[in-house]
Scaffold this motif. Structure first.
Motif, PDB file in Angstrom:
ATOM      1  N   SER A   1      50.552 110.406  32.148  1.00 42.97           N
ATOM      2  CA  SER A   1      49.870 109.208  31.669  1.00 42.97           C
ATOM      3  C   SER A   1      50.074 108.089  32.685  1.00 42.97           C
ATOM      4  O   SER A   1      51.010 108.136  33.502  1.00 42.97           O
ATOM      5  CB  SER A   1      50.438 108.781  30.311  1.00 42.97           C
ATOM      6  N   ARG A   2      49.228 107.092  32.615  1.00 46.08           N
ATOM      7  CA  ARG A   2      49.282 105.998  33.588  1.00 46.08           C
ATOM      8  C   ARG A   2      50.654 105.314  33.569  1.00 46.08           C
ATOM      9  O   ARG A   2      51.257 105.065  34.622  1.00 46.08           O
ATOM     10  CB  ARG A   2      48.187 104.980  33.255  1.00 46.08           C
ATOM     11  N   SER A   3      51.164 105.023  32.385  1.00 44.52           N
ATOM     12  CA  SER A   3      52.434 104.292  32.280  1.00 44.52           C
ATOM     13  C   SER A   3      53.625 105.147  32.726  1.00 44.52           C
ATOM     14  O   SER A   3      54.512 104.665  33.439  1.00 44.52           O
ATOM     15  CB  SER A   3      52.647 103.801  30.844  1.00 44.52           C
TER      16      SER A   3
ATOM     17  N   THR B   1      43.357 104.553  42.972  1.00 45.07           N
ATOM     18  CA  THR B   1      43.753 103.717  41.834  1.00 45.07           C
ATOM     19  C   THR B   1      44.926 104.393  41.133  1.00 45.07           C
ATOM     20  O   THR B   1      45.177 105.595  41.323  1.00 45.07           O
ATOM     21  CB  THR B   1      42.598 103.546  40.831  1.00 45.07           C
ATOM     22  N   ILE B   2      45.627 103.617  40.323  1.00 48.64           N
ATOM     23  CA  ILE B   2      46.737 104.178  39.540  1.00 48.64           C
ATOM     24  C   ILE B   2      46.235 105.317  38.654  1.00 48.64           C
ATOM     25  O   ILE B   2      46.875 106.365  38.533  1.00 48.64           O
ATOM     26  CB  ILE B   2      47.393 103.092  38.671  1.00 48.64           C
ATOM     27  N   ASP B   3      45.070 105.124  38.040  1.00 47.64           N
ATOM     28  CA  ASP B   3      44.528 106.145  37.147  1.00 47.64           C
ATOM     29  C   ASP B   3      44.277 107.456  37.884  1.00 47.64           C
ATOM     30  O   ASP B   3      44.601 108.540  37.383  1.00 47.64           O
ATOM     31  CB  ASP B   3      43.228 105.654  36.506  1.00 47.64           C
TER      32      ASP B   3
ATOM     33  N   ALA C   1      47.617 109.071  38.782  1.00 50.38           N
ATOM     34  CA  ALA C   1      48.257 109.591  37.567  1.00 50.38           C
ATOM     35  C   ALA C   1      47.624 110.918  37.159  1.00 50.38           C
ATOM     36  O   ALA C   1      48.322 111.842  36.718  1.00 50.38           O
ATOM     37  CB  ALA C   1      48.142 108.566  36.442  1.00 50.38           C
ATOM     38  N   LYS C   2      46.304 111.027  37.294  1.00 54.78           N
ATOM     39  CA  LYS C   2      45.622 112.290  36.981  1.00 54.78           C
ATOM     40  C   LYS C   2      46.076 113.393  37.920  1.00 54.78           C
ATOM     41  O   LYS C   2      46.258 114.548  37.500  1.00 54.78           O
ATOM     42  CB  LYS C   2      44.111 112.104  37.069  1.00 54.78           C
TER      43      LYS C   2
END
Length: 314
Positions: free
Chosen positions: A238-240, A227-229, A232-233
């Motif tokens: 941050s996700r954006s 997932t994007i989340d 990103a981690k």
């Protein structure tokens, strides 16, 4: 040479995306011919469409690739043209060009002499091309600028000269040697490209230390439901910010990249014709054959079965 740590500090549980791309290209061989010139001369090659390379052994000359400013290539310089558009190679004094077909030249495996055929040449180089056995040669094009110009690379010079020796000698084991040399030559050429002059893509992404963690994770576990989340981690962003930075540097959104890489692997496995469609679906992260077939058909334009049949008839 690229000095970004992202290229070399891959943790044990992660993949090496650059190596995976080169493996997926399946470079089956490379060949090289001696090219020399003297006096005033010019040759005009029509579009080849496949990756070609040249390393200057002695002297210098002018290279003009269509759509680009002329560049001087001198002894020790290495040139890689990922798609080899039409180009002109010449001495510095203008001369009427001799028109050549690159496919015919590639099949001859002999020394090419430009200009005055008598006496010691003023320019000597090794020029050749790569041969691929893969379903997606466009992978290389996505990594590199239209013209790669590397100055004074001893390693590239040594590799190209070995290709030339193997091409000319045709000793036992030459086929194996040429395929391995092709892999080494490609990796070394790709490494020589800095993120600053590479197009948006994998090289730019790997040169970004944060994004490299996400890219390595994708390549290490392509079957994972990322997932994007999560990504990103991995990048500690941050996700954006991760989404914007990944899209800008890699040239596509994170999930689009994941899909493209899954489909590249799937095409390679289908072409190998050793696994069933359901096994391939599982390998690239799909819980059902139908979901994989739908995704593959949308991305590639034909069903997995038709792709396999078309590959078998090549």
């Amino acid at each position: 040479m690229i000095n970004h740590p992202a290229f070399f500090s891959v943790s044990p549980e992660m993949g090496d995306p650059l190596s995976e791309v080169v493996r997926l290209l399946h470079p089956s061989a490379a060949f090289a011919n001696i090219i020399s010139g003297k006096g005033n001369w010019a040759v005009r090659y029509t579009e080849y469409g496949l990756p070609s390379f040249c390393i200057m052994l002695e002297g210098s000359c002018l290279l003009t690739v269509d759509g680009h400013e002329p560049i001087i290539i001198s002894a020790g310089d290495f040139i890689l043209l990922p798609t080899t558009p039409a180009f002109t190679l010449s001495s510095f004094v203008p001369a009427p060009p001799v028109f050549l077909d690159p496919f015919k030249v590639a099949s001859e495996h002999r020394e090419l002499r430009y200009g005055d055929g008598e006496g010691t040449p003023e320019m000597r180089s090794l020029g050749g091309a790569f041969l691929f056995d893969c379903a997606d040669p466009g992978l290389l094009v996505s990594l590199l600028p239209t013209v790669v110009h590397v100055r004074d690379s001893v390693r590239l010079s040594q590799l190209v000269q070995m290709v030339g020796e193997e091409s000319a000698g045709q000793k036992p084991g030459s086929e194996f040697m040429l395929s391995r040399l092709a892999e080494l030559l490609l990796v070394e050429a790709i490494r020589s490209v800095t993120a600053g002059n590479a197009p948006p893509g994998l090289l730019q992404g790997l040169a970004d230390e944060r994004l490299a963690h996400a890219l390595n994770a994708i390549h290490a576990r392509v079957d994972h439901a990322w997932t994007i989340d999560e990504l990103a981690k991995r990048a500690a962003l941050s996700r954006s910010v991760f989404f914007e930075r990944f899209s800008r540097r890699v040239g596509m959104a994170p999930m689009a990249y994941l899909l493209a890489w899954r489909m590249a692997i799937a095409k390679d496995l289908l072409r190998g014709n050793e696994l069933s469609v359901s096994e391939i679906a599982e390998r690239v992260g799909y819980s059902s054959t139908s979901a994989f077939s739908v995704a593959f058909s949308r991305h590639v334009g034909i069903t997995p079965g038709r792709f396999t049949r078309a590959s078998s008839s090549e």
